[in-house]
Scaffold this motif. Structure first.
Motif, PDB file in Angstrom:
ATOM      1  N   LEU A 122      21.425  18.564  -9.235  1.00 44.05           N
ATOM      2  CA  LEU A 122      20.235  18.357 -10.069  1.00 44.05           C
ATOM      3  C   LEU A 122      19.633  16.970  -9.866  1.00 44.05           C
ATOM      4  N   LEU A 123      20.505  15.996  -9.573  1.00 46.80           N
ATOM      5  CA  LEU A 123      20.005  14.634  -9.419  1.00 46.80           C
ATOM      6  C   LEU A 123      19.437  14.353  -8.045  1.00 46.80           C
ATOM      7  N   LEU A 124      19.809  15.170  -7.046  1.00 47.93           N
ATOM      8  CA  LEU A 124      19.327  14.912  -5.685  1.00 47.93           C
ATOM      9  C   LEU A 124      17.807  14.934  -5.579  1.00 47.93           C
ATOM     10  N   PRO A 125      17.106  15.905  -6.167  1.00 46.34           N
ATOM     11  CA  PRO A 125      15.632  15.865  -6.076  1.00 46.34           C
ATOM     12  C   PRO A 125      15.035  14.624  -6.714  1.00 46.34           C
ATOM     13  N   VAL A 126      15.676  14.138  -7.805  1.00 44.92           N
ATOM     14  CA  VAL A 126      15.156  12.942  -8.458  1.00 44.92           C
ATOM     15  C   VAL A 126      15.298  11.731  -7.561  1.00 44.92           C
ATOM     16  N   CYS A 127      16.469  11.648  -6.867  1.00 44.25           N
ATOM     17  CA  CYS A 127      16.693  10.510  -5.980  1.00 44.25           C
ATOM     18  C   CYS A 127      15.738  10.521  -4.798  1.00 44.25           C
ATOM     19  N   ALA A 128      15.366  11.734  -4.367  1.00 43.81           N
ATOM     20  CA  ALA A 128      14.510  11.849  -3.192  1.00 43.81           C
ATOM     21  C   ALA A 128      13.030  11.772  -3.512  1.00 43.81           C
ATOM     22  N   THR A 129      12.707  11.573  -4.778  1.00 40.26           N
ATOM     23  CA  THR A 129      11.291  11.504  -5.143  1.00 40.26           C
ATOM     24  C   THR A 129      10.635  10.292  -4.494  1.00 40.26           C
ATOM     25  N   ALA A 130       9.504  10.514  -3.886  1.00 37.86           N
ATOM     26  CA  ALA A 130       8.818   9.433  -3.183  1.00 37.86           C
ATOM     27  C   ALA A 130       8.262   8.423  -4.182  1.00 37.86           C
ATOM     28  N   GLN A 131       8.335   7.162  -3.804  1.00 38.97           N
ATOM     29  CA  GLN A 131       7.793   6.094  -4.627  1.00 38.97           C
ATOM     30  C   GLN A 131       6.340   5.847  -4.231  1.00 38.97           C
ATOM     31  N   ALA A 132       5.474   5.798  -5.224  1.00 43.15           N
ATOM     32  CA  ALA A 132       4.041   5.656  -4.965  1.00 43.15           C
ATOM     33  C   ALA A 132       3.721   4.217  -4.565  1.00 43.15           C
ATOM     34  N   VAL A 133       2.958   4.066  -3.490  1.00 41.95           N
ATOM     35  CA  VAL A 133       2.533   2.756  -2.995  1.00 41.95           C
ATOM     36  C   VAL A 133       1.021   2.819  -2.774  1.00 41.95           C
ATOM     37  N   VAL A 134       0.287   1.991  -3.487  1.00 44.21           N
ATOM     38  CA  VAL A 134      -1.167   1.952  -3.373  1.00 44.21           C
ATOM     39  C   VAL A 134      -1.541   0.996  -2.235  1.00 44.21           C
ATOM     40  N   VAL A 135      -2.411   1.466  -1.359  1.00 47.93           N
ATOM     41  CA  VAL A 135      -2.896   0.654  -0.239  1.00 47.93           C
ATOM     42  C   VAL A 135      -4.284   0.139  -0.611  1.00 47.93           C
ATOM     43  N   ARG A 136      -4.387  -1.190  -0.794  1.00 44.97           N
ATOM     44  CA  ARG A 136      -5.654  -1.818  -1.124  1.00 44.97           C
ATOM     45  C   ARG A 136      -6.231  -2.513   0.115  1.00 44.97           C
ATOM     46  N   SER A 137      -7.509  -2.825   0.083  1.00 42.81           N
ATOM     47  CA  SER A 137      -8.168  -3.394   1.251  1.00 42.81           C
ATOM     48  C   SER A 137      -9.137  -4.481   0.824  1.00 42.81           C
ATOM     49  N   GLY A 138      -9.514  -5.296   1.812  1.00 45.29           N
ATOM     50  CA  GLY A 138     -10.486  -6.358   1.568  1.00 45.29           C
ATOM     51  C   GLY A 138     -11.072  -6.831   2.888  1.00 45.29           C
ATOM     52  N   ALA A 139     -12.365  -7.121   2.874  1.00 43.61           N
ATOM     53  CA  ALA A 139     -13.065  -7.597   4.067  1.00 43.61           C
ATOM     54  C   ALA A 139     -13.146  -9.116   4.020  1.00 43.61           C
ATOM     55  N   HIS A 140     -12.707  -9.775   5.074  1.00 44.30           N
ATOM     56  CA  HIS A 140     -12.741 -11.226   5.182  1.00 44.30           C
ATOM     57  C   HIS A 140     -13.475 -11.615   6.460  1.00 44.30           C
ATOM     58  N   GLU A 141     -13.859 -12.860   6.532  1.00 39.97           N
ATOM     59  CA  GLU A 141     -14.577 -13.338   7.708  1.00 39.97           C
ATOM     60  C   GLU A 141     -13.611 -13.412   8.890  1.00 39.97           C
ATOM     61  N   GLY A 142     -13.809 -12.567   9.863  1.00 35.14           N
ATOM     62  CA  GLY A 142     -12.989 -12.584  11.062  1.00 35.14           C
ATOM     63  C   GLY A 142     -11.845 -11.602  11.063  1.00 35.14           C
ATOM     64  N   PHE A 143     -11.533 -10.955   9.945  1.00 31.99           N
ATOM     65  CA  PHE A 143     -10.442  -9.978   9.930  1.00 31.99           C
ATOM     66  C   PHE A 143     -10.585  -9.071   8.718  1.00 31.99           C
ATOM     67  N   THR A 144      -9.917  -7.927   8.782  1.00 37.67           N
ATOM     68  CA  THR A 144      -9.856  -6.965   7.680  1.00 37.67           C
ATOM     69  C   THR A 144      -8.408  -6.890   7.199  1.00 37.67           C
ATOM     70  N   ARG A 145      -8.193  -6.914   5.900  1.00 35.49           N
ATOM     71  CA  ARG A 145      -6.845  -6.995   5.332  1.00 35.49           C
ATOM     72  C   ARG A 145      -6.521  -5.741   4.535  1.00 35.49           C
ATOM     73  N   LEU A 146      -5.342  -5.219   4.765  1.00 39.58           N
ATOM     74  CA  LEU A 146      -4.761  -4.147   3.965  1.00 39.58           C
ATOM     75  C   LEU A 146      -3.537  -4.704   3.265  1.00 39.58           C
ATOM     76  N   VAL A 147      -3.344  -4.326   2.008  1.00 41.52           N
ATOM     77  CA  VAL A 147      -2.224  -4.812   1.211  1.00 41.52           C
ATOM     78  C   VAL A 147      -1.491  -3.616   0.625  1.00 41.52           C
ATOM     79  N   LEU A 148      -0.174  -3.568   0.819  1.00 41.50           N
ATOM     80  CA  LEU A 148       0.668  -2.505   0.290  1.00 41.50           C
ATOM     81  C   LEU A 148       1.538  -3.099  -0.809  1.00 41.50           C
TER      82      LEU A 148
END
Length: 757
Positions: free
Chosen positions: A11-37
């Protein structure tokens, strides 16, 4: 029983295998583009670049990458598409770009998409290359036949002697060279040198869990194939070699530890090892006196040289029990400036609550986990409002401190957290201090008072301040200042004995920030207690020791108290003579208060000097209205109307009506009074305007009678030939009625008494 355990595990195995949510944010900068996890924690990752993009894979449980907000803040000029394939983050570039990745903070993975650097033109002439010469004067023919542009740019040293120096040339051959023969010859010669003890093989470093290193990044970020972009404050090595072998002599072997110590001591280490800052583990195995005696006996060894290891243990023991100066003295015996001793010296200053020196090594650890974050926060005199740190780790580290250190450092820490807006964490610190029972020391009582003030519990705050004032410490002085400031904010009188207590503290803490603040509170408290003459005398005495900025501030405080509470003679003496400075030195609100009281006392000319239009801050509505009132007192109605030109409101209409009446336009004044709701003033203006229609509608019966008289007086008189006895009687009755109305008017509104001169 085994079946039950297996069922629970399934019963606990599905709970352990639950994926952890990670939001990918972004931002435009002069000379490069940045992604943040925003990762749940630092984990192993691997960056694999490929044509037109890159992919990033993560170790451990699967992550649920949320890409919904990726293109909300950036265009597609560098990043064309982003997707998740089998747990990997697949990025497709829209330019000739490359990916740079690095960790920021405790769990933030940063991905920068930057254009690839173009080829550097070869403009300088290179020195003539020299062949590789191995011990014995042997020059490998295979190495001599290798194209120069492909030879390794390195210098090897054997036994302290330079063996070879190879440089590139601008000529690049078209064909790919065969390096197998060169590799065999080079390895043969290097193997011989290694067997002679002249070479030390470098061990291959494998990917390990993320741990802090002196460069402020993780080992994992440097040991994968991912190109790592440095953080703003990080310092990376110049040119990392790609050959898994190094050559060193006996001199190099002695310089390696010194180079590593200087790199760490220079401030590159952001997160020190936990055992460097964990005071809770430094108590030793026995009581303090036994451990102190044992370590002191072992401190001095052969030839009267101090044992550095024992000195380190003794310094830790001193710090655990709150002896910072003693710990610094022991650390000075070793005379070694490595990073650990530097950190211990900074902790010793914090334990002694010494604010004289900065704490740069601890300051960098504010984003770390464990006990380091506690000392990082304690190293700051003032916490920035936007500072982000691990509150739970700070509370755990504080709870693990010895009771003496909790009581010594807890109030300071709680006040700094409260001033930065972290009231919940501050309250938790206070509860940890009082774990064994209520503590009524001035420091703790002052923190409780500030917490109660933030919760709008004024009664509790006042009682706690009284407890703190009863003590005799720096916190008691702080409590006196806060209590006086609270009373002044409420315009409440200050007891004279409290003002005298503030004077004693002002002398004790003179020439310090607390002393300047205490002096202001002392003089204001004297004035608020009614001792204006003593407050002025003390201002003359203490003003010599204050800088001009503090003098002007205290003069404003005194003038404010004199304006509020002093008698007319004392007020006029200082306001007219400008005893505490000219009007431009005061705040506009205080200048208006002074001008208002001068105007009420009949000194309109002096009042105008405090609200002149050329003074800063006196173009506001309140100052313009006050200047209009001054102009009306000076019988200048036109100037009064100029001052309030463009303003609206009932108070402005009243001033306009007064100006119109003063100018003789009573009819317009009556209308303005009606708009402002001033019925009595409107009736009086109608009387001055001799308007019978308006007077017939007022509520005052006397004025209505006057209106009837005025209306009858407007009847056209008869010619002389038409005068009859009946009309004469009518005129006499009308005159009698007018006389009675005027008598009642004079009785209800007596004329002002004129003083006899």
């Amino acid at each position: 029983m085994i079946r039950i355990l297996l069922a629970v595990l399934m019963l606990l195995l599905p709970v352990c295998a639950t994926a952890q949510a990670v939001v990918v944010r972004s931002g435009a900068h002069e000379g490069f583009t940045r992604l943040v996890l925003d990762m749940p924690a630092r984990i192993d990752w691997r960056l694999v670049p490929h044509d037109g993009g890159a992919s990033i894979s993560f170790a451990g449980p699967p992550l649920a990458l949320d890409l919904d907000a990726v293109f909300e803040r950036i265009s597609r000029d560098r990043l064309r598409a982003a997707s998740v394939v089998d747990g990997r983050l697949e990025l497709e570039f829209a330019c000739a770009c490359e990916m740079r990745a690095f960790w920021h903070g405790a769990r933030m993975l940063v991905l920068d998409i930057v254009p690839k650097p173009g080829p550097k033109p070869e403009t300088m002439a290179r020195p003539k290359p020299r062949p590789l010469v191995l011990p014995g004067g042997v020059v490998p023919r295979s190495f001599a036949r290798m194209p120069l542009a492909r030879r390794p740019d390195a210098t090897l040293a054997f036994g302290g002697y330079k063996v070879a120096e190879i440089v590139d040339t601008p000529t690049v051959p078209r064909g790919a060279p065969d390096l197998s023969a060169v590799r065999a010859a080079l390895l043969e010669q290097l193997g011989r040198a290694a067997s002679q003890g002249l070479l030390t093989p470098a061990r291959m470093k494998r990917a390990t869990p993320a741990t802090p290193d002196p460069a402020g990044d993780t080992r994992e970020a440097r040991e994968t194939n991912a190109p790592s972009a440095p953080e703003p404050e990080a310092v990376l090595p110049q040119h990392a070699g790609h050959i898994n072998m190094r050559a060193q002599s006996s001199i190099d072997r002695e310089l390696v530890p010194l180079r590593s110590q200087s790199a760490v001591s220079s401030g590159q280490a952001h997160c020190p090892p936990e055992d460097w800052v964990d005071l809770s583990a430094w108590a030793g195995e026995g009581p303090f006196h036994e451990e102190l005696g044992r370590l002191n006996r072992q401190l001095i060894g052969e030839f009267d040289r101090p044992d550095k290891g024992v000195a380190l243990q003794l310094a830790r023991l001193y710090l655990h029990h709150g002896f910072g100066a003693e710990a610094r003295q022991v650390l000075a015996l070793g005379d070694v400036a490595d990073a650990q001793r530097d950190i211990l010296r900074e902790i010793a200053h914090i334990v002694d609550q010494d604010r004289d020196g900065p704490h740069p090594l601890l300051l960098r650890a504010v984003a770390c986990e464990g006990p380091a974050v506690l000392w990082a926060v304690l190293s700051m005199v003032t916490l920035p409002q936007d500072l982000v740190f691990d509150h739970k780790a700070l509370l755990r580290a504080f709870a693990a401190l010895p009771e003496g250190l909790r009581r010594a450092l807890g109030p300071v820490l709680a006040r700094r957290l409260l001033q930065a807006g972290h009231s919940d964490t501050s309250d938790a610190i206070v509860r940890m201090i009082e774990r064994a029972g209520r503590v009524d020391t001035p420091d703790v009582a002052l923190v409780r008072a500030e917490l109660a003030t933030m919760d709008q519990d004024q009664a509790t705050a006042r009682s706690e301040l009284d407890i703190a004032v009863a003590g005799n410490s720096t916190a008691s002085a702080e409590a006196v200042v806060q209590l006086i400031e609270q009373l002044l904010a409420k315009d409440a009188p200050v007891p004279f004995d409290m003002a005298e207590l503030a004077g004693a503290y002002a002398y004790e803490y003179r020439s310090t920030p607390l002393g300047h603040r205490m002096t202001r509170a002392y003089l204001a408290a004297l004035a608020a207690s009614g001792a204006h003459a003593q407050a002025i005398a003390e201002f003359d005495r203490l003003g010599i020791d204050l800088d001009p900025g503090h003098t002007e501030n205290i003069a404003e405080i005194l003038m404010r108290q004199i304006t509020r509470n002093a008698d007319d003679v004392t007020f006029l003496r200082h306001a007219i003579s400008e005893r505490f400075g000219r009007a431009q030195l005061f705040a506009p609100s205080l200048s208006r208060a002074i001008a208002r009281r001068l105007l009420q006392a009949g000194f309109a000319g002096h009042a105008y000097r405090y609200v002149e239009p050329g003074l800063e801050g006196h173009g506001e509505r309140a100052s313009r209205i006050l200047r209009a009132e001054i102009a009306l007192v000076q019988e200048r109605p036109r100037q009064a109307e100029v001052e309030i030109l463009g303003l609206d409101g009932q108070d402005v209409n009243v001033l306009r009506a007064r100006a119109r009446s003063l100018a003789g336009d009573h009819a317009t004044a009556r209308g303005l009074y009606d708009e402002a709701g001033k019925k009595d003033a409107a009736a009086r203006a109608a009387l001055f305007a001799s308007d019978p229609v308006a007077l017939s509608m007022v509520a005052d019966p006397v004025l209505r009678d006057v209106g009837d008289v005025l209306r009858q007086a407007t009847v056209k008189p008869a010619v002389a030939d038409d005068v009859t006895l009946e009309r004469s009687r009518f005129l006499l009755d009308q005159a009698s009625a007018a006389r009675r109305s005027l008598e009642r008017l004079l009785e209800t509104r007596p004329a002002p008494s004129v003083p006899e001169g």
